[in-house]
Design a protein around this motif. Structure first.
Motif, PDB file in Angstrom:
ATOM      1  N   PRO A  73       0.811  -1.225   0.000  1.00 48.87           N
ATOM      2  CA  PRO A  73       0.000   0.000   0.000  1.00 48.87           C
ATOM      3  C   PRO A  73       0.842   1.272   0.000  1.00 48.87           C
ATOM      4  O   PRO A  73       0.428   2.288  -0.577  1.00 48.87           O
ATOM      5  CB  PRO A  73      -0.842  -0.102   1.281  1.00 48.87           C
ATOM      6  N   SER A  74       2.016   1.219   0.613  1.00 44.44           N
ATOM      7  CA  SER A  74       2.852   2.431   0.614  1.00 44.44           C
ATOM      8  C   SER A  74       3.340   2.749  -0.801  1.00 44.44           C
ATOM      9  O   SER A  74       3.696   3.886  -1.105  1.00 44.44           O
ATOM     10  CB  SER A  74       4.040   2.280   1.577  1.00 44.44           C
ATOM     11  N   ILE A  75       3.340   1.741  -1.678  1.00 39.75           N
ATOM     12  CA  ILE A  75       3.694   1.961  -3.093  1.00 39.75           C
ATOM     13  C   ILE A  75       2.449   2.444  -3.859  1.00 39.75           C
ATOM     14  O   ILE A  75       2.527   3.319  -4.714  1.00 39.75           O
ATOM     15  CB  ILE A  75       4.230   0.645  -3.711  1.00 39.75           C
ATOM     16  N   LEU A  76       1.292   1.886  -3.494  1.00 41.92           N
ATOM     17  CA  LEU A  76       0.053   2.191  -4.234  1.00 41.92           C
ATOM     18  C   LEU A  76      -0.548   3.556  -3.882  1.00 41.92           C
ATOM     19  O   LEU A  76      -1.330   4.107  -4.664  1.00 41.92           O
ATOM     20  CB  LEU A  76      -0.992   1.104  -3.964  1.00 41.92           C
ATOM     21  N   ASP A  77      -0.192   4.101  -2.709  1.00 41.47           N
ATOM     22  CA  ASP A  77      -0.759   5.396  -2.308  1.00 41.47           C
ATOM     23  C   ASP A  77      -0.574   6.444  -3.406  1.00 41.47           C
ATOM     24  O   ASP A  77      -1.452   7.268  -3.647  1.00 41.47           O
ATOM     25  CB  ASP A  77      -0.076   5.905  -1.024  1.00 41.47           C
TER      26      ASP A  77
END
Ligand code: SF4
Ligand code: SF4
Length: 334
Positions: free
Chosen positions: A102-106
């Motif tokens: 998720p830290s990449i997808l944010d």
């Protein structure tokens, strides 16, 4: 002061969170496999299991209704789903390759448009990561810059200890708050040593070199060689913690129905089919090329990150044996 938590207290923590109305998503046995699923009690927590699917559904469900509509005498009544109604959530025992995603997808979900369905779930979720002490032949997180003990994306991070229990390390303010608010479940750390982290096999990848090769090889025989085998089933994208394409479709009748947001995959033959009938990715090799380009070039060009955490799920699942790590190794060796 470093903290620890016993397995029993971890299960009791789940029960307490559930009693207070939170959603707790964690590895749970489902038939022969483990999946990240909402738990009904702490007893359901399948500690040690590597879930078959990634944890992305916690933030980005496979299919969700974003509004419903109904014709009445006055016209059409539209009822929006309000993301404010989403529950507080704890994603528990997320593997480092899942916690980091998720830290990449944010970046993409808050780029040209703020996707409140994703972002509200992100805001309301606390991620408790869990270090891996075993890896299989498909795991390659270390090759893409992560590690089996990587805390990226976790708010609180658990490391299994020799003799049982877990060391608990707050990584963010959210994690610190959880440690303080739930202090009754945690103890001061004793002398127990952490179990050694897993050691995924395989060489590291030079991601800069791979990107530079991709910059110059939109056309290359490699794409046909690999993609002639690809069945376009989309399993790799659906299992991937970082793939995030979706489609929005109205379902029902003219009189009553729902607008749904559902996962899609660039491996599907009609993914880029235009209304005119023209399809710019009319061959499977163009679709597979897009998968690699998106993960290791386009996402880097746009957001400065690699869209792969090395979880190995696409390798385990591919029905025709396409191994993304082997593809990247080949590009890396050019
Ligand atoms: S591309 Fe494959 S290895 Fe990389 S994150 Fe997605 S499923 Fe995992
Ligand atoms: S899982 Fe394998 S066959 Fe299916 S779309 Fe992905 S690469 Fe192609």
């Amino acid at each position: 002061m470093p903290k620890t938590i016993t397995e029993q207290n971890l299960r009791l923590l789940v029960d307490t969170l559930l009693k207070e109305g939170a959603r707790v998503v964690a590895p749970k046995q489902a038939g022969t496999m483990a999946l990240y699923e909402p738990l009904k009690s702490g007893d359901e927590l399948a500690l040690g299991a590597l879930p078959r699917r990634s944890a992305k559904e916690t933030f980005f469900p496979l299919c969700e209704t974003i509004l419903t509509f109904e014709k009445d005498k006055g016209g059409v009544r539209v009822n929006d789903v309000d993301p404010a109604s989403f529950p507080e959530t704890v994603l528990l025992c997320a593997r480092p390759c899942d916690a980091a995603a998720p830290s990449i997808l944010d970046a993409v979900f808050s780029w040209d448009y703020n996707d409140e369905f994703y972002l509200e779930r992100r805001r309301k979720t606390t991620i408790i990561g869990l270090a891996c002490t075993t890896a299989d032949d498909a795991c390659f997180c270390t090759a893409v810059g992560l590690s089996p003990a990587d805390t990226r994306g976790s708010d609180l991070f658990l490391t299994p200890l020799e003799g049982g229990g877990y060391a608990a390390q707050a990584v963010t303010d959210k994690g610190k708050e959880l440690l303080e608010k739930r202090a009754q479940f945690f103890s001061d750390a004793g002398s127990a040593k952490p179990l050694p982290p897993a050691e995924p096999a395989g060489e590291s990848l030079d991601l800069e070199k791979i990107k530079s090769w991709l910059d110059n090889n939109f056309e290359n025989p490699l794409w046909t060689e690999i993609a002639d085998r690809c069945a376009g089933c989309g399993a790799c994208a659906f299992l991937c913690p970082a793939c995030h394409c979706f489609d929005i479709v109205d379902e029902g009748t003219e009189a009553k129905g729902a607008r749904r947001k559902s996962w899609d995959a660039c491996g599907f033959a009609k993914f880029t089919n235009h209304a005119s009938g023209h399809n710019p990715r009319d061959m499977q090799n163009k679709r597979y090329r897009n998968r690699i380009m998106h993960k290791f070039k386009y996402y880097g060009d746009k957001f400065g990150q690699t869209l792969c955490t090395g979880c190995g799920r696409c390798i385990r699942a591919c029905p025709v044996g396409i191994d993304i790590k082997a593809v990247l190794d080949e590009i890396n060796s050019k």
